[in-house]
Motif scaffolding. Structure first.
Motif, PDB file in Angstrom:
ATOM      1  N   ILE A  49      -5.308 -11.721  29.697  1.00  0.00           N
ATOM      2  CA  ILE A  49      -6.761 -11.633  29.736  1.00  0.00           C
ATOM      3  C   ILE A  49      -7.199 -11.521  31.186  1.00  0.00           C
ATOM      4  N   GLY A  50      -8.212 -10.695  31.431  1.00  0.00           N
ATOM      5  CA  GLY A  50      -8.701 -10.547  32.800  1.00  0.00           C
ATOM      6  C   GLY A  50      -9.848  -9.563  32.879  1.00  0.00           C
ATOM      7  N   GLY A  51     -10.367  -9.404  34.077  1.00  0.00           N
ATOM      8  CA  GLY A  51     -11.477  -8.484  34.281  1.00  0.00           C
ATOM      9  C   GLY A  51     -12.072  -8.655  35.661  1.00  0.00           C
ATOM     10  N   PHE A  52     -13.319  -8.245  35.806  1.00  0.00           N
ATOM     11  CA  PHE A  52     -13.979  -8.366  37.102  1.00  0.00           C
ATOM     12  C   PHE A  52     -15.476  -8.554  36.923  1.00  0.00           C
ATOM     13  N   LEU A  53     -16.069  -9.146  37.952  1.00  0.00           N
ATOM     14  CA  LEU A  53     -17.518  -9.219  38.127  1.00  0.00           C
ATOM     15  C   LEU A  53     -17.818  -8.670  39.510  1.00  0.00           C
ATOM     16  N   ARG A  54     -18.895  -7.890  39.632  1.00  0.00           N
ATOM     17  CA  ARG A  54     -19.175  -7.235  40.900  1.00  0.00           C
ATOM     18  C   ARG A  54     -20.675  -7.049  41.121  1.00  0.00           C
ATOM     19  N   TYR A  55     -21.068  -7.285  42.379  1.00  0.00           N
ATOM     20  CA  TYR A  55     -22.427  -6.995  42.833  1.00  0.00           C
ATOM     21  C   TYR A  55     -22.298  -6.175  44.109  1.00  0.00           C
ATOM     22  N   HIS A  56     -23.066  -5.078  44.205  1.00  0.00           N
ATOM     23  CA  HIS A  56     -22.920  -4.195  45.355  1.00  0.00           C
ATOM     24  C   HIS A  56     -24.275  -3.605  45.716  1.00  0.00           C
ATOM     25  N   ASP A  57     -24.695  -3.845  46.958  1.00  0.00           N
ATOM     26  CA  ASP A  57     -25.927  -3.208  47.431  1.00  0.00           C
ATOM     27  C   ASP A  57     -25.790  -1.696  47.425  1.00  0.00           C
ATOM     28  N   GLY A  58     -24.622  -1.192  47.818  1.00  0.00           N
ATOM     29  CA  GLY A  58     -24.372   0.236  47.738  1.00  0.00           C
ATOM     30  C   GLY A  58     -24.076   0.863  49.090  1.00  0.00           C
ATOM     31  N   TYR A  59     -23.446   2.044  49.042  1.00  0.00           N
ATOM     32  CA  TYR A  59     -23.137   2.789  50.263  1.00  0.00           C
ATOM     33  C   TYR A  59     -24.376   3.491  50.804  1.00  0.00           C
ATOM     34  N   ARG A  60     -25.385   3.650  49.960  1.00  0.00           N
ATOM     35  CA  ARG A  60     -26.672   4.207  50.392  1.00  0.00           C
ATOM     36  C   ARG A  60     -27.764   3.217  50.031  1.00  0.00           C
ATOM     37  N   ASP A  61     -28.839   3.250  50.793  1.00  0.00           N
ATOM     38  CA  ASP A  61     -29.860   2.211  50.706  1.00  0.00           C
ATOM     39  C   ASP A  61     -30.935   2.585  49.702  1.00  0.00           C
ATOM     40  N   ASN A  62     -30.702   2.182  48.428  1.00  0.00           N
ATOM     41  CA  ASN A  62     -31.681   2.457  47.376  1.00  0.00           C
ATOM     42  C   ASN A  62     -32.942   1.606  47.490  1.00  0.00           C
TER      43      ASN A  62
END
Length: 830
Positions: free
Chosen positions: A206-219
Motif C-alpha cells: 500500500i502506498g501513494g503520495f500527497l502533494r501541494y505545488h505553487d507551480g513553475y508559473r505564477d498563476n
C-alpha cells in the motif's frame, strides 16, 4: 513565484554536473552464466518474462532506482529519457504531449497500462487522457516498461507503443519507504509505501503520495494539489500461480499552462518580458477564479454557470482490478480484469488570437459598435471590466497590446471495464521451439460530456485582469459595450453528449526459436467495436442584451439531438526476427501494422468522423553488451495515414497565398534511435539517448486545384529532427556514505509551428545536475534543472498558427520551457 531561493545554498554542491539516465537497464551481465538482475526482465509485449537483450523489439525498463535518479517532474518528463519519444512537458504536471517516432498526434498512440491493463480503454477521454492524465508515478510503481513499436499493436488497442506501469507487490520480507520532496517552486510532496507478508502465502502493498505545488508559473493560486493511493493483496497458490486484488483512488487538481506571447508580433525584437515574465509568467489569473458563463438551454432559458480557474484539471476516480495467473500442466493461464469509474472537470484559459496593437484591435469593432449603438459612437476605449467604464485602462502604459483568451469549462463522467484472458504454451517441433500465446480481450466503456467556452479580452501581462471595450460618445458618455463584463463572446462554443461503447479482440502471437541464435516472432489481433452516442444540436442566437455585442452570436442548444452509431473493426499484425551472434551481440528486424478506428468520442459530435487511420512501423536494431556497458541502436521507418490538415495555398484568383485548403496526406518518418550506457570504470559512467529523424508530409491531396507543393516534403509541425540527452555519473564513497554526483545535457532540435515551415521554434538545450548521498537506509538528494535558464519554446499558438505561421521567422508566441528550479529529497527505507 514563492520559495524561489529556498534551496540555493543546499544545491551549490550539485551545480558542477548534470543528470543521468541509468534507466535503460543493463540487459545482461558480461557472460551467459552471470545472474540476471530483476530489473533486466521485461513482460510487456512478450508471452512470458524475458531479458531485454533477448527480445526482438525496442523496449526500455525504468526501475524505481532509475526514477529516483532522474527525479522527474512529471510522467512526461520521465518518458523524455526514452529514445523515440519526443515530449513537450511544458503544460504542467499532467496531460502533456508525447509523440512516438513522428506519429503526428498529441499522444502518438502511446498506450498507458497499469500491470498490463489500461485504466481507461481509449487514449483520450473528454478533456482527459488515459496516459499521464490518469497515471502518476510514485513509490508504488516498481518499474516502468516502455515498448516502442514492435508487438505493441498485438497487446493493446490503438497502441503504436506501450507504457506499462508495474506496481509494487509484497513478499515475505517486510519493507517500506517514506520520502519528502521540497522544491523552490513551492513544492511540498510526501510519498510512502509499505509492503510485506499478511499471512501464509499472502502479501500486501500500500502506498501513494500527497502533494501541494505553487507551480513553475505564477498563476496566483496553487498549480497542483491532491494525490493518490494504491494498494494490493496477493496470494500465492499451491499450484505455483497467484491471484492479486488491487485498488487505487486518485483525487488531484492540476492547472494547465497554455502558450504565452514572448515578443511583440509587430516588432519581434521587442521582448514582452517586462510585462509577462518568460519563465514565470502565465495568462492564468485569480481574475478567473469566479467567472460567469452564459448560454441558452434547449427550452430557451438563459443559463449562467460560475467556474473557478484554480480548479484546474480535476481528476477523481477509482480503479479496482483482479489479476489471476496459474499453470495447468504445460499451459499458462492469465486472466486480468479491471474497472474504473470517475469524473473529470476541466477549467483552463486557452490562447486564441495572437496579440494585437490596442488601437488596431479597437478600431476593428468601430463599425459594429456604431451599427449597434448608433452613429453617435465617436470612439472605443478600454476600461477595467465590471467598472461600467468608470476605470479607464491605457494599454500603452504597458505593452500597448491586447489579446483574447478562451475560458474552457468542461465536465465528464466516465467508466471503463477492461478484461484480458490468455493461455500460453511452449512446445517443441522437429524444427525449433515455439512459445504460443492466444488471448481474448474485451472492454465496455463510456462517458458524458458538457463543455462551454467563453472568450475574454485581456491585456498582455502576467495574471491579467479582464477588460471591457467601451463605446463612447462625443462627450465621453458610455453608449454601449463590445464586451460583457470582460467577455468578448458569450458561450462561443457549447457541447453536450453521451456515448457508450464496447469492443472485443482476439489475438495470437508465436515466438519461434528456430535455433539457440535465431528467433522468429509473429502476431495478429482482430478487433470489433460498437459505439452508440448522441450529441446536442446547437445554434447561434442573440440573447437580447442591447448594451453589448458579446451576446449577439451566443451558442444555444436547440432541444434536438443527433444520434450516432458506428461499428468499426481493425486488423493489426506484426512479424519480426532476431539473430544473436553471441551473448554480447545481436540484431533484429520487425514490421507491424496498426489500424486506429475513429474514437468513440466522435459519437458525441454533431459532425462525427468515421475515418480510421493506419500506422505502419518498420524497424531494424543492433544490440551489444559487454563489461557492464550496452548499446541499442534502432533504425525505424514510420508511415501514418491519413492525416487531415489545412494550410494557406496559392489562390489563382487573388494571386495571394490566402486560400485555406484542407488536405489529406501521409506522414513519413525515417530515423534512428539509440541509447547506451558506458561504464568507464567503477567510479564513472555515461548514459546517453538520441533520436535522429526526418518527419515529412508526403503524398498530399485535396479536392481543390490549390498548389500543395509548399507543404510536400516539409517537416511535420512541432516534430524536431534531433533530440536526446547525455548524462554522466560519478560514484564514490566518503566517510561511510555512498555518493553519486551526476548531470545532464538535454537538447531538442528546431521545429516549426506551421505546415509550411514559415515560423520556427528554435533549437534549445538545457543543463541539469544532481547529487545523491546514501547512508544505511537514509537517502539525501538535491536536483537542479535548467541551470543556465536556457530559453526554449514548444507548441506555438495552435489555434492560429498551423496554416501559415505567426508572420515571423521565429515564434513570438509559445509555451516556454520551465526556468531554473531546485528540489531537495529526503527519504528513509526500512
Amino acid at each position: 513565484m514563492t520559495h524561489r531561493h529556498l534551496l540555493a545554498t543546499t544545491a551549490t554542491a550539485a551545480l558542477l554536473f548534470t543528470s543521468p539516465l541509468h534507466a535503460q537497464t543493463a540487459a545482461a551481465q558480461d557472460d551467459s552464466s552471470a545472474a540476471t538482475k530483476p530489473s533486466d526482465i521485461i513482460v510487456t509485449g512478450s508471452s512470458r518474462p524475458e531479458r531485454r537483450f533477448d527480445v526482438d523489439y525496442a523496449v526500455n525498463v525504468l526501475s524505481q532506482k532509475d526514477v529516483q535518479k532522474i527525479a522527474p517532474k512529471s510522467m512526461a518528463d520521465l518518458l523524455s529519457n526514452v529514445p523515440g519519444i519526443q515530449v513537450e512537458e511544458t503544460g504542467g504536471e499532467v496531460q502533456n504531449v508525447t509523440r512516438l517516432r513522428g506519429i503526428p498526434t498529441d499522444r502518438g498512440y502511446l498506450l498507458f497500462q497499469q500491470d498490463g491493463l489500461p485504466l481507461f480503454q481509449e487514449l483520450d477521454g473528454y478533456f482527459f487522457n488515459g496516459g499521464d492524465g490518469m497515471n502518476r508515478n510514485d513509490l508504488m510503481t516498481d518499474h516502468v516498461e516502455v515498448v516502442r513499436g514492435g508487438p505493441a499493436p498485438i497487446y493493446g488497442s490503438s497502441a503504436a507503443g506501450i507504457v506499462n506501469n508495474i506496481t509494487v507487490t509484497g513478499s515475505n520480507v517486510a519493507r517500506g519507504r517514506a520520502q519528502l520532496t521540497i522544491g523552490d517552486t513551492g513544492l511540498y510532496r510526501l510519498d510512502a509505501y509499505q509492503a510485506g507478508p499478511l499471512g501464509h502465502d499472502t502479501y500486501y502493498a500500500i502506498g501513494g503520495f500527497l502533494r501541494y505545488h505553487d507551480g513553475y508559473r505564477d498563476n496566483g493560486f496553487p498549480n497542483d494539489k491532491g494525490g493518490q493511493i494504491r494498494a494490493n493483496i496477493k496470494h500465492d497458490l499451491a499450484s505455483g500461480g497467484s491471484i492479486k486484488i488491487s485498488g487505487m483512488y486518485v483525487n488531484d487538481h492540476n492547472s494547465f499552462y497554455l502558450p504565452i506571447p514572448v515578443a511583440n508580433p509587430n516588432n519581434p525584437s521587442q521582448s514582452l518580458n517586462p510585462w509577462i515574465n518568460y519563465f514565470s509568467g502565465t495568462m492564468n489569473s485569480p481574475t478567473f477564479e469566479n467567472v460567469n458563463i452564459k448560454y441558452r438551454d434547449g427550452s430557451g432559458t438563459v443559463k449562467s454557470i460560475n467556474r473557478d480557474l484554480s480548479n484546474g484539471r480535476y481528476m477523481n476516480f477509482f480503479n479496482a482490478a483482479v489479476d489471476y495467473e496459474d499453470h495447468f500442466g504445460p499451459w499458462n493461464v492469465s486472466v486480468k480484469t479491471g474497472f474504473t469509474k470517475g469524473k473529470s472537470s476541466f477549467d483552463a484559459l486557452y490562447s486564441t488570437t495572437n496579440p494585437q496593437d490596442a488601437n488596431t484591435f479597437a478600431n476593428s469593432y468601430l463599425t459594429a459598435a456604431r451599427t449597434a449603438f448608433g452613429s453617435g459612437v465617436t470612439s472605443l476605449g478600454y476600461a477595467i471590466a465590471g467598472t461600467n467604464g468608470a476605470t479607464p485602462y491605457n494599454p500603452y502604459s504597458q505593452s500597448g497590446l491586447v489579446m483574447s483568451a478562451q475560458y474552457r469549462a468542461t465536465n465528464s463522467n466516465f467508466y471503463s471495464w477492461q478484461s484480458d484472458a490468455s493461455i500460453a504454451r511452449q512446445f517443441d517441433t522437429g524444427l525449433g521451439h515455439h512459445d504460443l500465446k492466444v488471448g481474448l480481450y474485451g472492454a465496455i466503456w463510456g462517458e458524458t460530456e458538457f463543455g462551454v467556452y467563453q472568450d475574454y479580452l485581456i491585456p498582455v501581462t502576467g495574471q491579467p485582469q479582464t477588460l471591457d471595450l467601451v463605446a463612447y460618445g462625443a462627450s465621453g458618455n458610455v453608449l454601449g459595450y463590445v464586451t460583457d463584463n470582460g467577455a468578448l463572446h458569450d458561450a462561443s462554443t457549447l457541447a453536450q453528449g453521451k456515448v457508450d461503447s464496447k469492443m472485443i479482440a482476439l489475438y495470437a502471437n508465436d515466438t519461434w526459436d528456430i535455433t539457440d541464435k535465431l528467433r522468429v516472432d509473429a502476431g495478429i489481433r482482430q478487433e470489433w467495436y460498437h459505439y452508440s452516442g448522441w450529441a446536442a444540436n446547437t445554434t447561434a442566437v442573440n440573447l437580447g442584451n442591447a448594451t453589448t455585442l458579446a451576446d449577439d452570436a451566443t451558442q444555444a442548444f436547440t432541444g434536438s439531438i443527433k444520434i450516432n452509431t458506428l461499428s468499426p473493426s481493425a486488423t493489426n499484425w506484426t512479424v519480426g526476427a532476431n539473430y544473436d551472434v553471441s551473448h554480447h551481440l545481436g540484431a533484429y528486424i520487425r514490421a507491424s501494422r496498426l489500424v486506429i478506428p475513429a474514437s468513440s468520442s466522435n459519437m458525441m459530435s454533431t459532425s462525427a468522423s468515421t475515418i480510421s487511420s493506419k500506422a505502419y512501423q518498420y524497424e531494424a536494431g543492433i544490440k551489444a553488451q559487454a563489461h557492464g556497458s550496452y548499446l541499442y541502436l534502432t533504425g525505424f521507418y514510420t508511415k501514418f495515414s491519413p492525416l487531415n490538415s489545412s494550410f494557406a495555398a496559392y489562390n489563382a484568383t487573388t494571386g495571394l497565398n490566402n486560400q485555406t485548403v484542407t488536405f489529406i496526406s501521409d506522414v513519413v518518418t525515417k530515423g534512428i534511435e539509440g541509447d547506451g550506457h558506458v561504464k568507464v570504470n567503477r567510479f564513472f559512467s555515461i548514459d546517453a539517448s538520441v533520436t535522429v529523424q526526418d518527419p515529412q508530409y508526403k503524398n498530399l491531396s485535396s479536392g481543390t486545384s490549390a498548389d500543395l507543393s509548399i507543404v510536400e516534403g516539409k517537416q511535420i509541425i512541432r516534430d524536431p529532427k534531433i533530440y536526446g540527452h547525455v548524462r554522466p555519473t560519478f560514484d564514490f564513497d566518503m566517510a561511510g556514505n555512498h555518493a553519486s554526483l551526476y548531470g545532464s545535457y538535454e537538447f531538442v532540435g528546431r521545429r516549426f509551428v506551421d505546415a509550411s515551415n514559415n515560423t520556427a521554434l528554435p533549437a534549445y538545450g538545457t543543463f541539469g545536475a544532481g547529487l545523491i548521498v546514501t547512508r544505511n537506509k537514509w537517502l539525501f538528494q538535491v536536483v537542479a534543472d535548467n541551470l543556465t535558464n536556457a530559453k526554449g519554446l514548444t507548441e506555438g499558438n495552435t489555434r492560429t498558427d498551423t496554416i501559415s505561421g505567426q508572420g515571423t521567422a521565429d515564434a513570438v508566441y509559445g509555451r516556454p520551457i520551465f526556468g531554473r528550479n531546485f528540489r531537495v529529497i529526503l527519504s528513509k527505507s526500512w
